[in-house]
Design a protein around this motif. Structure first.
Motif, mmCIF file in Angstrom:
data_model
loop_
_atom_site.group_PDB
_atom_site.id
_atom_site.type_symbol
_atom_site.label_atom_id
_atom_site.label_comp_id
_atom_site.label_asym_id
_atom_site.label_seq_id
_atom_site.Cartn_x
_atom_site.Cartn_y
_atom_site.Cartn_z
ATOM 1 N N LEU A 140 -23.381 0.460 55.011
ATOM 2 C CA LEU A 140 -23.430 1.642 55.861
ATOM 3 C C LEU A 140 -23.573 1.246 57.334
ATOM 4 O O LEU A 140 -22.951 1.853 58.212
ATOM 5 C CB LEU A 140 -24.589 2.550 55.438
ATOM 6 N N ALA A 141 -24.372 0.217 57.614
ATOM 7 C CA ALA A 141 -24.526 -0.241 59.004
ATOM 8 C C ALA A 141 -23.188 -0.697 59.575
ATOM 9 O O ALA A 141 -22.831 -0.380 60.722
ATOM 10 C CB ALA A 141 -25.556 -1.370 59.067
ATOM 11 N N ARG A 142 -22.427 -1.444 58.777
ATOM 12 C CA ARG A 142 -21.126 -1.931 59.250
ATOM 13 C C ARG A 142 -20.119 -0.781 59.383
ATOM 14 O O ARG A 142 -19.224 -0.821 60.230
ATOM 15 C CB ARG A 142 -20.606 -3.018 58.322
ATOM 16 N N GLN A 143 -20.247 0.218 58.523
ATOM 17 C CA GLN A 143 -19.377 1.395 58.648
ATOM 18 C C GLN A 143 -19.634 2.096 59.986
ATOM 19 O O GLN A 143 -18.706 2.483 60.696
ATOM 20 C CB GLN A 143 -19.635 2.366 57.489
ATOM 21 N N HIS A 144 -20.916 2.240 60.340
ATOM 22 C CA HIS A 144 -21.254 2.846 61.637
ATOM 23 C C HIS A 144 -20.730 1.982 62.793
ATOM 24 O O HIS A 144 -20.243 2.513 63.799
ATOM 25 C CB HIS A 144 -22.766 3.013 61.765
ATOM 26 N N SER A 180 -14.541 1.800 76.404
ATOM 27 C CA SER A 180 -15.802 2.048 77.104
ATOM 28 C C SER A 180 -16.479 0.733 77.489
ATOM 29 O O SER A 180 -16.206 -0.322 76.909
ATOM 30 C CB SER A 180 -16.725 2.871 76.204
ATOM 31 N N ARG A 181 -17.375 0.822 78.446
ATOM 32 C CA ARG A 181 -18.136 -0.364 78.857
ATOM 33 C C ARG A 181 -19.456 -0.484 78.097
ATOM 34 O O ARG A 181 -20.253 -1.384 78.376
ATOM 35 C CB ARG A 181 -18.414 -0.298 80.356
ATOM 36 N N VAL A 182 -19.714 0.416 77.158
ATOM 37 C CA VAL A 182 -20.951 0.366 76.373
ATOM 38 C C VAL A 182 -20.925 -0.865 75.473
ATOM 39 O O VAL A 182 -19.979 -1.094 74.714
ATOM 40 C CB VAL A 182 -21.116 1.641 75.520
ATOM 41 N N ARG A 183 -21.987 -1.676 75.549
ATOM 42 C CA ARG A 183 -22.068 -2.927 74.780
ATOM 43 C C ARG A 183 -22.863 -2.677 73.501
ATOM 44 O O ARG A 183 -24.007 -2.212 73.557
ATOM 45 C CB ARG A 183 -22.742 -3.995 75.627
ATOM 46 N N HIS A 184 -22.262 -2.979 72.365
ATOM 47 C CA HIS A 184 -22.935 -2.718 71.087
ATOM 48 C C HIS A 184 -22.815 -3.944 70.175
ATOM 49 O O HIS A 184 -21.899 -4.764 70.323
ATOM 50 C CB HIS A 184 -22.345 -1.484 70.400
ATOM 51 N N ALA A 185 -23.749 -4.060 69.242
ATOM 52 C CA ALA A 185 -23.759 -5.203 68.323
ATOM 53 C C ALA A 185 -24.426 -4.781 67.020
ATOM 54 O O ALA A 185 -25.202 -3.829 66.974
ATOM 55 C CB ALA A 185 -24.505 -6.382 68.943
ATOM 56 N N THR A 186 -24.108 -5.532 65.956
ATOM 57 C CA THR A 186 -24.671 -5.253 64.633
ATOM 58 C C THR A 186 -25.633 -6.373 64.256
ATOM 59 O O THR A 186 -25.283 -7.555 64.320
ATOM 60 C CB THR A 186 -23.556 -5.148 63.569
ATOM 61 N N LEU A 187 -26.855 -5.984 63.856
ATOM 62 C CA LEU A 187 -27.890 -6.945 63.481
ATOM 63 C C LEU A 187 -28.234 -6.756 62.009
ATOM 64 O O LEU A 187 -28.702 -5.686 61.604
ATOM 65 C CB LEU A 187 -29.134 -6.732 64.343
ATOM 66 N N THR A 188 -27.983 -7.773 61.196
ATOM 67 C CA THR A 188 -28.289 -7.693 59.760
ATOM 68 C C THR A 188 -29.079 -8.918 59.327
ATOM 69 O O THR A 188 -29.158 -9.917 60.053
ATOM 70 C CB THR A 188 -26.998 -7.594 58.921
ATOM 71 N N GLY A 189 -29.655 -8.843 58.145
ATOM 72 C CA GLY A 189 -30.501 -9.935 57.662
ATOM 73 C C GLY A 189 -29.749 -11.193 57.308
ATOM 74 O O GLY A 189 -30.320 -12.282 57.280
ATOM 75 N N GLY A 190 -28.449 -11.090 57.029
ATOM 76 C CA GLY A 190 -27.698 -12.252 56.563
ATOM 77 C C GLY A 190 -26.974 -13.021 57.652
ATOM 78 O O GLY A 190 -26.124 -13.871 57.348
ATOM 79 N N THR A 223 -29.743 -2.841 59.707
ATOM 80 C CA THR A 223 -30.523 -2.415 58.551
ATOM 81 C C THR A 223 -32.003 -2.566 58.901
ATOM 82 O O THR A 223 -32.392 -2.460 60.056
ATOM 83 C CB THR A 223 -30.164 -3.275 57.331
ATOM 84 N N HIS A 224 -32.831 -2.844 57.876
ATOM 85 C CA HIS A 224 -34.258 -3.084 58.120
ATOM 86 C C HIS A 224 -34.480 -4.228 59.113
ATOM 87 O O HIS A 224 -35.554 -4.339 59.704
ATOM 88 C CB HIS A 224 -34.965 -3.448 56.805
#
Length: 725
Positions: free
Chosen positions: A358-362, A373-383, A407-408
């Motif tokens: 679900l996190a990666r889907q978002h 856009s210039r908005v900087r975003h990143a995904t942080l996961t446990g693995g 995620t958590h």
């Protein structure tokens, strides 16, 4: 048996004061502190010191009943209806009745381990009656010739003999006196402790110690809500003469439990409003810029929710809002709007999802919206690899990342934000209250937007989420199609698989969902492993099929999801890991096996995985041997596509525990109140609690010291109320 009464015993040996006690009766003339200490001492009397307990103390301790207080609040789990007690010759068919008799014969027959029948013949002066238990061989040990017993059940005439199947049994000792009592309490037991002895022990304890309990409510409140005094309610709940007395006693305890819960939620809400938060206003120019990024025109309910969120974000106190939305109603767009408002105000935003999928889907959705856009975003996961993770953590702490999705892993201590202004929690009921609040850092609190795609009945919302404001999305975006739902009888399953194959040959994709990962001997339900094997070599052997479930390594799950999203596989056989957030527009058919294992809200979520593109969606529910109630639920599911209506029906049929399954809302479970049955009492308790907190924020008045102590002991940690008052 009064099947609707299912009281869970309250084991209170660990509490400093009884669960339902708060304030002493100061009319005793004793100094309040001395009186309180004396009450605590008497209520903490060990069970072995009670004259009528004796050697049975060790059995009570095995049940975690250590003190007088434990016994007082070990409520009956049920009550035996003795209102119609008859001689055997006077019995009538199909009406609940009780008979007293002497055991004349005990017999059993066996058909293997745990199988067989136990038969007990009893007699009185007017005739004989046979009681039968199937597949309960342990029942034979409960009877011996000459023993006096009381059986309660609906009798039937079999030939020339009256019979009862699986009756409720009461051992009648010479000391047992039921008198004119119409109800007999049924307590939880352990080996070595009979129902008779448990009734005597608890009954004598209630008679001797009920008056020691501290009364929580003032006379005016007892009057206003027609509540029994605590001592009287305690005695009656253990020894009601009839249903009227039981209802009155139970009402007292239910009101108090719900009142304390509502006080806790009201205090948390008041505390939140006192905490500073960064104001993040959104003017007309920013609103227009954000709306231009949206892939479709927002619905009226989305616009209303956005207006409510924007008004909260502009304030210097933290937003605490829950966004409820039906499947496909566009919650993500509201969340994106809120996050971009935060970034425009110079703050960071974090989105926390319960699963990596679900996190990666978002993250995928956000990337497509913010491509220019210039908005900087990143995904942080446990693995994540360690070096990559450390680099990302440094960028988050420096403020080089505007939006963090994960995620958590997002709430771990190592994650530090430079200026966190907004936290979005998706599928909020899968996170506890303290998990949701863990991202608060420093003196200021971020704003909170928590979302759920599982519509929550109003009663549950009041009881469990009373600290949150609520926005509702109840309209689907234009062009979104309703999914056609079919109940597939066993004889029609070949036709269903043929229909599914036709859709796959047209180029569409499909899900097949089962409740278990692997076959279980303990649970009669289908598994994905079994379904994958069967379908891959049978009905769907000509198609590319993949397997997905929660026990697979994170990279394996993601790879399976990526293959399906890319169209490399045509069928995904899965558990409910795809329940929320999975968006594959080309998937148009979902088949649910073992649907009786799922709640209606969960089935509705699964159905929402299809029909998300330009092609119509179809949901097939494979039926098996099901109960009448199960069939009623599934028929309701097939006839309605309104998640709010289905949630209310699920709540009515299965109760809140089944509604949420193992998903946590973060609060201790209710011990005696039933949200389905006690909605009216909840309304009263909520109204009274809100009034009290408005008059005495923090419950600082001396009159409310006991109430505050009880609230803190029960809910202080769960609701993070350590700084209240």
């Amino acid at each position: 048996m009064l099947s609707y009464l299912s009281f869970i015993p309250l084991y209170l040996h660990h509490l400093p004061i009884p669960f339902f006690s708060n304030r002493l009766d100061y009319n005793s003339g004793m100094d309040p502190e001395d009186a309180h200490a004396d009450a605590r001492r008497r209520l903490n009397t060990p069970v072995q010191e009670l004259p009528y307990v004796g050697d049975r103390a060790r059995h009570l301790r095995r049940m975690k009943l250590h003190t007088v207080a434990d016994l007082l609040f070990c409520f009956p789990r049920d009550y035996q209806d003795l209102s119609d007690r008859r001689a055997i010759a006077d019995l009538e068919e199909d009406a609940l009745q009780s008979v007293v008799g002497t055991v004349a014969e005990v017999a059993s027959s066996s058909r293997g381990f745990g199988k067989g029948r136990v038969s007990v013949l009893i007699e009185d002066a007017t005739g004989h009656l046979r009681a039968t238990w199937f597949n309960q061989p342990f029942m034979q040990k409960k009877f011996s010739k000459g023993k006096r017993v009381l059986f309660t059940a609906k009798p039937r005439m079999r030939g020339m003999m009256w019979e009862m199947s699986h009756p409720q049994v009461t051992d009648l000792d010479d000391e047992e006196h039921t008198g004119d009592r119409k109800l007999a309490p049924i307590y939880p037991l352990t080996d070595g402790l009979s129902q008779f002895h448990m009734r005597r022990i608890v009954g004598e304890t209630a008679a001797a110690y009920a008056d020691v309990l501290e009364e929580v409510f003032e006379p005016a409140l007892l009057d206003r809500y027609q509540l029994l005094p605590l001592a009287m309610a305690t005695r009656l709940i253990h020894a009601p003469q009839d249903q009227e007395e039981l209802d009155a006693a139970r009402r007292r305890f239910v009101f108090q439990e719900l009142f304390v819960l509502q006080l806790a939620l009201a205090l948390r809400r008041a505390t939140q409003r006192e905490t500073p938060a960064p104001p993040l206003p959104c003017d007309a120019k920013l609103d227009a810029r954000i709306r231009r990024l949206m892939p479709f025109e927002l619905t009226s309910s989305q616009s209303k929710a956005i207006a409510e969120v924007a008004a909260d974000l502009a304030l210097e106190r933290p937003m605490n809002r829950m966004l409820q939305g039906d499947v496909g109603s566009g919650k993500t767009m509201v969340a994106v709007y809120a996050m971009l408002t935060a970034v425009a105000g110079g703050a960071q935003a974090a989105l926390m999802a319960p699963t990596e999928i679900l996190a990666r889907q978002h993250a995928k959705t956000l990337a497509s919206l913010l491509e220019a856009s210039r908005v900087r975003h990143a995904t942080l996961t446990g693995g994540m690899p360690k070096s990559e993770r450390l680099e990302l953590l440094a960028r988050i702490e420096s403020g080089a990342i505007d939006v963090v999705l994960g995620t958590h892993a997002v709430i771990q201590e190592s994650v530090r934000f430079k200026n966190l202004g907004l936290v979005v929690v998706d599928e909020q009921h899968k996170f506890g209250v303290r998990q949701r609040a863990a991202l608060r850092q420093g003196e200021r609190s971020p704003h909170y937007l928590v979302m759920t795609a599982t519509p929550i009945p109003r009663t549950v919302t009041m009881a469990l989420f009373g600290d949150l404001d609520v926005s509702v999305l109840d309209a689907l975006p234009e062009g979104r199609r309703e999914v056609s739902t079919y109940l597939v009888e066993p004889h029609a399953q070949a036709k269903w698989w043929s229909f599914l194959r036709d859709r796959l040959r047209e180029g569409r994709q499909a899900y097949v969902v089962a409740p278990l990962i692997e076959e279980s001997h303990a649970i009669a339900a289908p598994s994905v492993a079994e379904a994958f094997e069967k379908l891959s070599n049978g009905e769907l052997e000509e198609f590319r099929t993949d397997l997905l479930h929660g026990k697979l390594p994170a990279e394996t799950k993601q790879a399976a999801m990526d293959r399906f999203r890319a169209g490399e596989t045509q069928v995904l056989v899965s558990t409910t890991v795809i329940e929320v957030g999975v968006d594959v527009p080309n998937a148009t058919v979902i088949t649910v096996d073992g649907a009786e294992r799922f709640g209606l809200a969960q089935l509705h979520q699964l159905r929402g995985r299809v029909g998300r593109g330009q092609h119509p969606g179809y949901c097939g529910v494979l039926l098996g041997d099901d109960s009448e109630q199960g069939r009623e639920r599934l028929e309701a599911f097939s006839e309605s596509t309104n998640g709010f209506d289905l949630a209310e029906l699920d709540f009515k049929l299965r109760g809140p525990g089944d509604l949420f399954g193992t998903q946590q809302h973060g609060l201790p479970p209710l011990r005696i109140a039933d949200l389905g049955r006690d909605a009216d009492i909840l309304e009263e308790a909520r109204r009274e609690a809100q009034l009290l907190v408005s008059e005495d924020p923090g419950l600082k008045h001396d009159r409310h010291t006991g109430l505050r102590r009880q609230v803190m002991h029960r809910y202080g940690e769960a609701l993070d109320l350590g700084d209240v008052g």
